[in-house]
Design an enzyme around this catalytic site. Structure first.
Site, PDB file in Angstrom:
ATOM      1  N   HIS A  61      35.167  52.399 -17.392  1.00 51.66           N
ATOM      2  CA  HIS A  61      35.631  51.089 -16.927  1.00 51.66           C
ATOM      3  C   HIS A  61      36.021  51.237 -15.459  1.00 51.66           C
ATOM      4  CE1 HIS A  61      38.384  47.671 -16.467  1.00 51.66           C
ATOM      5  NE2 HIS A  61      37.910  47.161 -17.587  1.00 51.66           N
ATOM      6  N   GLN A 107      41.290  51.273 -24.959  1.00 47.23           N
ATOM      7  CA  GLN A 107      40.552  50.841 -26.145  1.00 47.23           C
ATOM      8  C   GLN A 107      40.812  51.727 -27.360  1.00 47.23           C
ATOM      9  OE1 GLN A 107      39.114  48.060 -26.260  1.00 47.23           O
ATOM     10  NE2 GLN A 107      38.982  47.574 -24.080  1.00 47.23           N
ATOM     11  N   CYS A 126      33.286  44.995 -16.713  1.00 51.14           N
ATOM     12  CA  CYS A 126      33.929  45.866 -15.722  1.00 51.14           C
ATOM     13  C   CYS A 126      33.470  47.315 -15.889  1.00 51.14           C
ATOM     14  CB  CYS A 126      35.456  45.789 -15.821  1.00 51.14           C
ATOM     15  SG  CYS A 126      36.125  44.173 -15.434  1.00 51.14           S
ATOM     16  N   LYS A 179      46.249  45.020 -25.091  1.00 51.80           N
ATOM     17  CA  LYS A 179      45.214  45.423 -26.038  1.00 51.80           C
ATOM     18  C   LYS A 179      45.824  46.012 -27.317  1.00 51.80           C
ATOM     19  CE  LYS A 179      42.053  46.453 -22.231  1.00 51.80           C
ATOM     20  NZ  LYS A 179      41.277  45.207 -22.262  1.00 51.80           N
ATOM     21  N   ASP A 228      42.049  57.542 -20.514  1.00 53.23           N
ATOM     22  CA  ASP A 228      42.207  56.087 -20.510  1.00 53.23           C
ATOM     23  C   ASP A 228      42.101  55.636 -21.966  1.00 53.23           C
ATOM     24  OD1 ASP A 228      41.851  53.353 -20.521  1.00 53.23           O
ATOM     25  OD2 ASP A 228      40.203  53.328 -19.084  1.00 53.23           O
TER      26      ASP A 228
END
Length: 431
Positions: free
Chosen positions: A129, A216, A389, A239, A213
């Site tokens: 991303h 998600q 993105c 999220k 990261d």
């Protein structure tokens, strides 16, 4: 581009029900079919709030006050809630005892913060991303103002398999010294999950640290910072079913304490001497260490409380139950998509075996925007379309124009999946 190879699901499957209550679950919208219940197929962008999170915020609001320096009862109570949120987050990701837990605006903010603290090059994959790609690529203006930021971002092209990609990352890390390997925990485009412990070993064997990261990944899978060997972890509340504008950076304190404060201002300072009008010398400010160093200004207290409430609610549900629920929905979705002529699901790696609740696909003869508009306008179903993105990844997959993405979570049921796939079949049948 490759297409995930999974046997289509049987035509008749047992119903799957949501496993948690979310705000807006019964929201209705107007569409060509009339007034219908809205199907939220865009959890990966911003998940709805858990009702437990909304309840926690409602309870905290009447007692909301300033934090850290107020002597009043409500200030002390709010400070206690804010710092308790920090401890809850640390427990949720199984952080080390001496790790810093810094509240940020979101994942992007947390990565930008860390990017100012890394003492060397960063290695990333081209599947990232933009939040985990662009912060490492400093502009000329940045590096002229602060030469210490003149570090290289070395981008590794992903290979056809996870195994080959790990080998390529190891080769790059050993080719030249790097301070950090920055990787996604789960792709925001395809949902595919990378083996975090193996990646951490690869980084550490080359003398680097690892940032994950987890934007998600955190809502779907248990993460053990200490157990997986993760040095830095970032994720977003919006999220994680806590959409109140807050994120988290968790990790080792030495780089963070040595870096310039992310935001110069109140709360980050230990002492600010008066300015001497007889000299042009800069004031020698004494900055705090620990999380306060990078949390200048009044923090997003309610956002932090919301994240903590979400962590507690998810722990109560249990990741095993979340995983089973997700597997049933994913199997149902994959089988139905594969049965529709012209629909092709996207994947990055041919040997990936784990995926969170995300599926990206294309529909032959239809642009991603046209598909998304049809789902919304004709059926009251919200999905994402475009390049998410992650422009380099979409180029790599052979779809620079983008794709369609559906994503789901604990508030999703099989009725939502069935409505979505029936609507896609309707679109294809019309053309």
């Amino acid at each position: 581009m490759s297409v995930t190879d999974i046997t289509p699901a049987p035509a008749a499957l047992a119903p799957v029900y949501p496993i948690a209550d979310v705000v807006g679950a019964h929201e209705t919208v107007d569409c060509a079919a009339g007034r219908v219940r809205y199907v939220n197929g865009d959890y990966a962008a911003s998940a709805p709030a858990l009702t437990a999170v909304a309840g926690e915020i409602a309870q905290a609001l009447p007692q909301y006050a300033s934090v850290h320096r107020g002597a009043g009862h409500l200030s002390q109570l709010t400070t206690a809630r804010y710092e308790n949120a920090r401890a809850v987050v640390a427990g949720f990701v199984r952080a080390r005892a001496d790790d810093h837990v810094i509240f940020t605006r979101n994942t992007t903010d947390g990565i930008n913060l860390l990017a100012r603290a890394v003492p060397g090059d960063t290695v990333v994959l081209d599947v990232e991303h933009h939040a985990n790609l662009l912060p490492w690529q400093r502009s000329g203006a940045d590096t002229k103002a602060k030469p210490e930021l003149d570090r290289k971002c070395r981008v590794v092209t992903c290979r056809p398999t996870v195994a080959e990609t790990l080998e390529a990352l190891a080769a790059e890390l050993h080719r030249a010294p790097a301070a950090l390997l920055a990787v996604t925990g789960a792709s925001n485009v395809t949902g595919e999950v990378l083996p975090l412990a193996k990646l951490a070993d690869i980084a550490h064997d080359a003398g680097a640290r690892i940032l994950v990261d987890a934007a998600q990944l955190a809502p779907h899978r248990a993460i053990t910072v200490a157990g997986h060997g993760i040095d830095y972890l970032v994720f977003s509340g919006h999220k994680l079913y806590a959409p109140f504008g807050c994120g988290v950076l968790v990790g080792r304190g030495d780089w963070l304490d040595a870096a310039e404060p992310y935001l110069a201002g109140g709360g980050a300072t230990a002492d600010v001497p008066p300015t001497d009008p007889s000299t042009d010398d800069a004031v020698e400010v004494a900055w705090r260490s620990g999380p306060a160093r990078h949390e200048g200004g009044t923090p997003n207290v309610l956002g932090a409380i919301a994240i903590a409430a979400a962590c507690v609610a998810i722990d109560d549900l249990g990741f095993e139950r979340i995983g089973v629920h997700e597997h049933l929905l994913r199997t149902r979705l994959d089988g139905a998509l594969d049965a529709i002529d012209g629909v092709r699901r996207l994947s990055i790696w041919s040997d990936s075996r784990d995926r969170v609740g995300i599926a990206a696909f294309t529909v032959a003869g239809h642009s991603p925007r046209a598909v998304a508009e049809h789902l919304n306008d004709a059926h009251g179903i919200g999905v994402r379309d475009g390049r998410f993105c992650a422009h380099p990844l979409l180029h790599h997959l052979g779809h620079p124009e983008g794709a369609v993405r559906v994503s789901f979570g604990v508030g999703t049921g099989s009725d939502d999946i069935d409505r979505l796939t029936a609507a896609l079949a309707d679109l294809v049948a019309r053309t």
